[in-house]
Design a protein around this motif. Structure first.
Motif, mmCIF file in Angstrom:
data_model
loop_
_atom_site.group_PDB
_atom_site.id
_atom_site.type_symbol
_atom_site.label_atom_id
_atom_site.label_comp_id
_atom_site.label_asym_id
_atom_site.label_seq_id
_atom_site.Cartn_x
_atom_site.Cartn_y
_atom_site.Cartn_z
ATOM 1 N N ALA A 1 0.832 -1.208 0.000
ATOM 2 C CA ALA A 1 0.000 0.000 0.000
ATOM 3 C C ALA A 1 0.866 1.257 0.000
ATOM 4 O O ALA A 1 0.602 2.210 -0.756
ATOM 5 C CB ALA A 1 -0.928 -0.013 1.212
ATOM 6 N N GLU A 2 1.899 1.264 0.811
ATOM 7 C CA GLU A 2 2.786 2.421 0.863
ATOM 8 C C GLU A 2 3.500 2.625 -0.468
ATOM 9 O O GLU A 2 3.669 3.772 -0.928
ATOM 10 C CB GLU A 2 3.791 2.253 1.998
ATOM 11 N N ALA A 3 3.930 1.538 -1.094
ATOM 12 C CA ALA A 3 4.617 1.638 -2.381
ATOM 13 C C ALA A 3 3.690 2.217 -3.447
ATOM 14 O O ALA A 3 4.099 3.085 -4.237
ATOM 15 C CB ALA A 3 5.134 0.264 -2.804
ATOM 16 N N ILE A 4 2.443 1.758 -3.480
ATOM 17 C CA ILE A 4 1.491 2.255 -4.480
ATOM 18 C C ILE A 4 1.240 3.747 -4.290
ATOM 19 O O ILE A 4 1.258 4.527 -5.258
ATOM 20 C CB ILE A 4 0.169 1.459 -4.396
ATOM 21 N N LEU B 1 -5.068 -1.221 -6.828
ATOM 22 C CA LEU B 1 -4.945 -0.154 -7.822
ATOM 23 C C LEU B 1 -6.316 0.363 -8.251
ATOM 24 O O LEU B 1 -6.485 1.558 -8.512
ATOM 25 C CB LEU B 1 -4.174 -0.661 -9.044
ATOM 26 N N LYS B 2 -7.306 -0.535 -8.297
ATOM 27 C CA LYS B 2 -8.661 -0.152 -8.693
ATOM 28 C C LYS B 2 -9.491 0.367 -7.523
ATOM 29 O O LYS B 2 -10.633 0.770 -7.706
ATOM 30 C CB LYS B 2 -9.373 -1.339 -9.318
ATOM 31 N N ARG B 3 -8.908 0.331 -6.333
ATOM 32 C CA ARG B 3 -9.624 0.685 -5.106
ATOM 33 C C ARG B 3 -10.862 -0.201 -4.940
ATOM 34 O O ARG B 3 -11.931 0.243 -4.518
ATOM 35 C CB ARG B 3 -10.033 2.146 -5.090
ATOM 36 N N PRO C 1 1.517 3.252 -11.476
ATOM 37 C CA PRO C 1 1.671 2.034 -10.670
ATOM 38 C C PRO C 1 1.287 0.767 -11.431
ATOM 39 O O PRO C 1 1.804 -0.310 -11.136
ATOM 40 C CB PRO C 1 0.746 2.271 -9.473
ATOM 41 N N GLU C 2 0.403 0.889 -12.412
ATOM 42 C CA GLU C 2 0.027 -0.294 -13.185
ATOM 43 C C GLU C 2 1.206 -0.812 -14.002
ATOM 44 O O GLU C 2 1.319 -2.019 -14.237
ATOM 45 C CB GLU C 2 -1.173 0.014 -14.089
#
Length: 294
Positions: free
Chosen positions: A186-189, A224-226, A199-200
């Protein structure tokens, strides 16, 4: 034919029961609500209205439940498993509970003339559906070997790791690593997005290098899509990290990063995300970064 009663037909229990059925076992399903039982009957299994009728003629009883109080409720008392299953039956608890609770469960089972194993699993609902779970087992070696054909119907990695409670201790370690990895992903994204990096495009590169892990493989797309549709809820992982902290404390082990992850999971729950998937830790990272709502 071995008769198996499965108590708890939730996200994990239902596919596990179906895999046992497909492997040729006589399986009776029982659940607090009726709809999952009806679905299991439609799949070819047998259904029971209550625990007593489910376990009355069972050789093996498997419980797959959210927490230790749920396991205790269906195990003890006049309507519980130990009061109604045959003497000599094998109870396999595949829930995630504290190691101390697993040991207490084994002691109560022994007093009732019932054998007991703690066998929590890892692999999520996809692993449960595919029959590829990792199963970590605590208890007597002879009971583990007797149960191995059932485990092989549900998982691809089966390991006897020690006496009663050992399986749950290993599961605590598993949940520590999973929770920490989700937080780091999560932190990396959020860092990538804040830096203007797609990020994708980045995730496949991360997954193909030394940073590769199952969370990137299985969870990053949803993050990524939440899409935080619950497959394993924040509430449950919060409970599991409480078990982690207690287990480490009892063992005299210091887990500073684990303690931080437990606090963050608790914060995610406090902000109202308890019913979301545990990858909703990303929402907390966004909020802490001042990026929520972007």
């Amino acid at each position: 034919m071995t008769t198996v009663a499965v108590v708890g037909l939730g996200i994990m229990g239902a596919p596990m029961a179906r895999n046992l059925l497909d492997a040729g076992f006589d399986v009776v399903g029982c659940n607090r609500s009726r709809a999952p039982v009806d679905a299991f009957v439609e799949a070819g299994g047998r259904g029971a209205d209550d625990v007593a009728s489910a376990v009355g003629t069972a050789d093996v009883i498997i419980t797959v439940l959210p927490d230790a109080p749920d396991v205790a409720e269906v195990t003890s008392g006049p309507d519980g498993i130990l009061a109604h299953c045959p003497r000599g039956a094998l109870h396999i608890d595949m829930s995630t509970i504290a190691p101390a609770a697993a040991r207490e469960l084994a002691e109560a089972a022994a007093e009732a003339g019932v054998r007991s194993l703690d066998a929590p699993v890892s692999g999520g609902d996809q692993g449960a559906a595919d029959g590829t779970l990792s199963i970590m087992v605590g208890g007597e070696a002879a009971d583990v070997e007797e149960a191995r054909p059932l485990f092989e119907a549900m998982g691809s990695t089966i390991e006897h790791v020690g006496p009663s409670g050992a399986g749950q201790t290993l599961k605590a370690a598993n949940q520590l690593i999973v929770g920490g990895t989700i937080q780091l992903v999560a932190e990396a994204i959020v860092m990538l997005e804040a830096s203007g990096v797609d990020p994708e495009a980045a995730v496949p590169v991360l997954a193909g290098g030394m940073a590769g892990n199952r969370i990137l493989d299985r969870k990053a797309e949803g993050m990524l899509k939440r899409d935080f549709t619950p497959r394993f809820r924040v509430d449950l992982h919060h409970k599991d990290l409480g078990i982690v902290l207690d287990t480490a404390r009892e063992a005299g082990a210091t887990i500073p990063l684990g303690a931080a992850v437990a606090q963050l999971m608790g914060a995610a729950r406090a902000r109202g995300d308890g019913q979301l998937d545990h990858t909703a830790l990303l929402r907390l990272v966004e909020e802490l970064s001042g990026r929520s709502g972007e």
